[in-house]
Design an enzyme around this catalytic site. Structure first.
Site, PDB file in Angstrom:
ATOM      1  N   GLY A  31       0.900  -1.253   0.129  1.00  0.00           N
ATOM      2  CA  GLY A  31      -0.095   0.069   0.002  1.00  0.00           C
ATOM      3  C   GLY A  31       1.003   1.111   0.038  1.00  0.00           C
ATOM      4  N   TYR A  32       0.154   2.390   0.200  1.00  0.00           N
ATOM      5  CA  TYR A  32       0.857   3.877   0.097  1.00  0.00           C
ATOM      6  C   TYR A  32       1.969   3.767   1.018  1.00  0.00           C
ATOM      7  CZ  TYR A  32       1.282   8.824   0.518  1.00  0.00           C
ATOM      8  OH  TYR A  32       1.627  10.066   0.528  1.00  0.00           O
ATOM      9  N   ASP A  79      -4.299 -13.169   2.781  1.00  0.00           N
ATOM     10  CA  ASP A  79      -5.179 -12.175   3.563  1.00  0.00           C
ATOM     11  C   ASP A  79      -4.617 -12.356   5.078  1.00  0.00           C
ATOM     12  OD1 ASP A  79      -7.271 -10.911   4.725  1.00  0.00           O
ATOM     13  OD2 ASP A  79      -8.480 -11.157   3.155  1.00  0.00           O
ATOM     14  N   SER A 152      -3.843   6.023  14.151  1.00  0.00           N
ATOM     15  CA  SER A 152      -4.459   7.383  13.320  1.00  0.00           C
ATOM     16  C   SER A 152      -4.852   8.204  14.299  1.00  0.00           C
ATOM     17  CB  SER A 152      -5.536   6.822  12.480  1.00  0.00           C
ATOM     18  OG  SER A 152      -6.254   8.044  12.083  1.00  0.00           O
ATOM     19  N   TYR A 176     -14.652   3.875  10.614  1.00  0.00           N
ATOM     20  CA  TYR A 176     -13.159   3.529  10.509  1.00  0.00           C
ATOM     21  C   TYR A 176     -12.328   3.986  11.637  1.00  0.00           C
ATOM     22  CZ  TYR A 176      -8.440   5.014   9.624  1.00  0.00           C
ATOM     23  OH  TYR A 176      -6.956   5.087   9.360  1.00  0.00           O
ATOM     24  N   LYS A 180      -9.866   1.665  14.603  1.00  0.00           N
ATOM     25  CA  LYS A 180      -8.560   2.073  15.108  1.00  0.00           C
ATOM     26  C   LYS A 180      -8.567   2.078  16.772  1.00  0.00           C
ATOM     27  CE  LYS A 180      -6.469   2.264  11.375  1.00  0.00           C
ATOM     28  NZ  LYS A 180      -5.148   1.362  11.058  1.00  0.00           N
ATOM     29  N   ASP A 322     -16.169  15.745   9.476  1.00  0.00           N
ATOM     30  CA  ASP A 322     -15.094  16.412   9.591  1.00  0.00           C
ATOM     31  C   ASP A 322     -14.914  17.285  10.573  1.00  0.00           C
ATOM     32  OD1 ASP A 322     -13.812  15.570   7.333  1.00  0.00           O
ATOM     33  OD2 ASP A 322     -14.017  17.383   6.119  1.00  0.00           O
TER      34      ASP A 322
HETATM   35  N1  UFG Z   1     -10.775  18.157   1.876  1.00  0.00           N
HETATM   36  C1  UFG Z   1     -11.633  19.052   1.112  1.00  0.00           C
HETATM   37  N2  UFG Z   1     -11.672  18.459  -0.390  1.00  0.00           N
HETATM   38  C2  UFG Z   1     -11.619  17.149  -0.607  1.00  0.00           C
HETATM   39  C3  UFG Z   1     -10.785  16.305   0.401  1.00  0.00           C
HETATM   40  C4  UFG Z   1     -10.518  16.859   1.597  1.00  0.00           C
HETATM   41  O1  UFG Z   1     -11.505  20.411   1.252  1.00  0.00           O
HETATM   42  O2  UFG Z   1     -11.827  16.946  -1.581  1.00  0.00           O
HETATM   43  C5  UFG Z   1     -10.420  18.636   3.224  1.00  0.00           C
HETATM   44  C6  UFG Z   1     -11.267  18.106   4.401  1.00  0.00           C
HETATM   45  O3  UFG Z   1     -12.472  18.517   4.752  1.00  0.00           O
HETATM   46  C7  UFG Z   1     -10.079  18.248   5.637  1.00  0.00           C
HETATM   47  C8  UFG Z   1      -8.799  18.317   4.593  1.00  0.00           C
HETATM   48  O4  UFG Z   1      -9.137  18.457   3.476  1.00  0.00           O
HETATM   49  O5  UFG Z   1     -10.204  19.648   6.187  1.00  0.00           O
HETATM   50  C9  UFG Z   1      -8.153  16.889   4.835  1.00  0.00           C
HETATM   51  O6  UFG Z   1      -8.944  15.820   4.231  1.00  0.00           O
HETATM   52  P1  UFG Z   1      -8.518  14.279   4.080  1.00  0.00           P
HETATM   53  O7  UFG Z   1      -9.672  13.535   3.701  1.00  0.00           O
HETATM   54  O8  UFG Z   1      -7.404  14.451   3.330  1.00  0.00           O
HETATM   55  O9  UFG Z   1      -8.139  13.938   5.527  1.00  0.00           O
HETATM   56  P2  UFG Z   1      -8.914  13.659   6.814  1.00  0.00           P
HETATM   57  O10 UFG Z   1      -8.217  14.730   7.860  1.00  0.00           O
HETATM   58  O11 UFG Z   1     -10.318  13.904   6.844  1.00  0.00           O
HETATM   59  O12 UFG Z   1      -8.356  12.184   7.161  1.00  0.00           O
HETATM   60  C10 UFG Z   1      -7.345  11.696   7.293  1.00  0.00           C
HETATM   61  C11 UFG Z   1      -7.462  10.169   6.806  1.00  0.00           C
HETATM   62  C12 UFG Z   1      -7.795   9.452   7.957  1.00  0.00           C
HETATM   63  C13 UFG Z   1      -7.377   9.775   9.239  1.00  0.00           C
HETATM   64  C14 UFG Z   1      -7.476  11.162   9.640  1.00  0.00           C
HETATM   65  C15 UFG Z   1      -6.934  11.308  10.775  1.00  0.00           C
HETATM   66  O13 UFG Z   1      -8.053  10.080   5.764  1.00  0.00           O
HETATM   67  O14 UFG Z   1      -7.808   8.185   7.482  1.00  0.00           O
HETATM   68  O15 UFG Z   1      -6.815  11.842   8.549  1.00  0.00           O
HETATM   69  O16 UFG Z   1      -6.938  12.529  11.263  1.00  0.00           O
HETATM   70  F1  UFG Z   1      -7.897   8.942   9.885  1.00  0.00           F
END
Ligand code: UFG
Length: 368
Positions: A31-32, A79, A152, A176, A180, A322
């Site tokens: 994975g990444y 798996d 996380s 999710y 965790k 969020d």
């Molecule tokens: N965002 C946008 N547009 C998008 C995608 C994201 O505005 O298309 C914003 C989100 O609202 C947030 C920021 O960008 O403010 C970051 O969003 P991400 O989806 O990249 O990341 P998250 O902080 O929501 O979540 C990530 C991981 C999770 C983890 C979490 C821990 O995806 O697996 O961080 O804080 F659990």
């Protein structure tokens, strides 16, 4: 000396060295995060054995890893939920420890299909821990069980304040994150019951960027859920514009604030965590973040500055679940592990963009 004979000697030398290098089982290694961690482990003289079912990764990663590190990759395709298989892998490779990254990670999907997440993430952890128990307990020739677990920042739920220290109360805002949290609690119970376990819990903040070779990077299935891959796909023209989720948060510019950490720094964190567990035998939980919060619009600006690409965006409604702000106090990782993030947001943007340009369709693009 004829070239063939020379190659033969080199091959045997490699076999000898790779045989001697201590092994580590790396679940989710294709994975990444896993692929970048693989490279860092090899650079540290550790031989990772990848266990992956390629459910959310591409088999082409394996060739890319061989290309970057100049040696074949040890791969066990299967798996983590298949406990007899995991036990067999542990017995055959006798790794000095396990780095457990395998699991599902899409927040939105977890809301729609919670049982899938409880099964894959919690079930996967139970299967792995029981396999490790069978192989490493009672403590014998293989040594005490050693585990590095990918947790996380999501286990902080909606934090009351920022920056977040490891002592903040734990919570969750989606299934999710719930998985965790449950796994962390399971690990607490395992440690309490069996003090021989050495467990390092790494709470990742927001990984971004790619290996400087652009041979490996983030390649999400379908439309990206996360900000950076969404941005790079807008910049390359696969998506029309970025939707900024919410412009009315109580943050300096109204958009959500996160702690973006370069994937290379995050990968380094796994190597130092492993070393610390081996050196001290003491379990720990640490944040892996930079300690700096950037808003969505900060990231857009950094991306435009680093790449020269325009990024059209529209501010839309908040995304359910969020939080306004989430960034780390990373001082415990520095004190305990001597680790701190080195890369800037601009480097994350430049590296993510290089990966996207060289692999416009991700790994499906073919040889880079
Ligand atoms: N965002 C946008 N547009 C998008 C995608 C994201 O505005 O298309 C914003 C989100 O609202 C947030 C920021 O960008 O403010 C970051 O969003 P991400 O989806 O990249 O990341 P998250 O902080 O929501 O979540 C990530 C991981 C999770 C983890 C979490 C821990 O995806 O697996 O961080 O804080 F659990």
């Amino acid at each position: 000396m004829p070239l063939v004979a020379f190659a033969h000697i080199l091959f045997h030398l490699y076999k000898k060295v790779s045989h001697q290098a201590p092994r580590i089982l790396l679940t989710g290694g294709a994975g990444y995060i896993g692929s970048h961690t693989f490279v860092k482990l090899r650079e540290a003289g550790i031989e990772p054995v990848i266990l992956d079912n390629f459910a959310n990764s591409h088999p082409a990663v394996v060739d890319r890893l061989a290309q970057i590190t100049g040696a074949p990759v040890l791969l066990e395709r299967g798996d983590v939920l298949d406990q007899p298989f995991v036990e067999d892998v542990l017995r055959r490779h006798a790794p000095a420890g396990v780095i457990h990254l395998a699991g599902d990670k899409a927040v939105g999907e977890s809301v729609a299909q919670p049982l899938k997440y409880f099964r894959s993430n919690i079930g996967g952890a139970i299967s792995l821990l029981q396999a490790m128990e069978a192989v490493y307990l009672p403590v014998g020739a293989l040594g005490a069980p050693l585990l590095v677990f990918s947790s996380s920042a999501t286990v902080y739920g909606d934090p009351a304040t920022v920056p977040i220290t490891e002592d903040f109360p734990r919570g969750h805002t989606d299934p999710y994150g719930h998985t965790k949290l449950v796994i962390e609690e399971m690990l607490d119970a395992v440690r309490a019951a069996q003090p021989a376990w050495r467990i390092g819990v790494l709470r990742y903040f927001n990984p971004a960027g790619a290996h400087p070779s652009a041979l490996i990077g983030e390649d999400p299935n379908g439309t990206p859920a996360n900000l950076m891959p969404y941005l790079t796909q807008v910049a390359i023209g696969r998506l029309p514009h970025l939707r900024v989720f919410g412009g009315d948060y109580p943050t300096p510019d109204g958009t959500g604030v996160r702690d973006y950490i370069h994937i290379q720094d995050l990968a380094d964190g796994h190597v130092v965590a492993l070393r610390a567990l081996q050196r001290t035998g003491e379990s720990f939980t640490v944040n892996l973040g930079t300690g700096r919060g950037y808003s969505v619009l900060d990231v857009v600006k950094a991306f435009v500055d680093a790449t020269g690409r325009p990024v059209p965006y529209r501010i839309v409604d908040r995304r359910p679940g969020d939080v306004a702000q989430c960034y780390a106090d990373p001082s415990r990782a520095k004190a305990l592990l001597g680790w701190e993030a080195r890369h800037t947001l601009e480097q994350m943007c430049a590296d993510a963009w290089r990966w996207q340009q060289r692999n416009p369709q991700g790994y499906a693009t073919g040889a880079a």
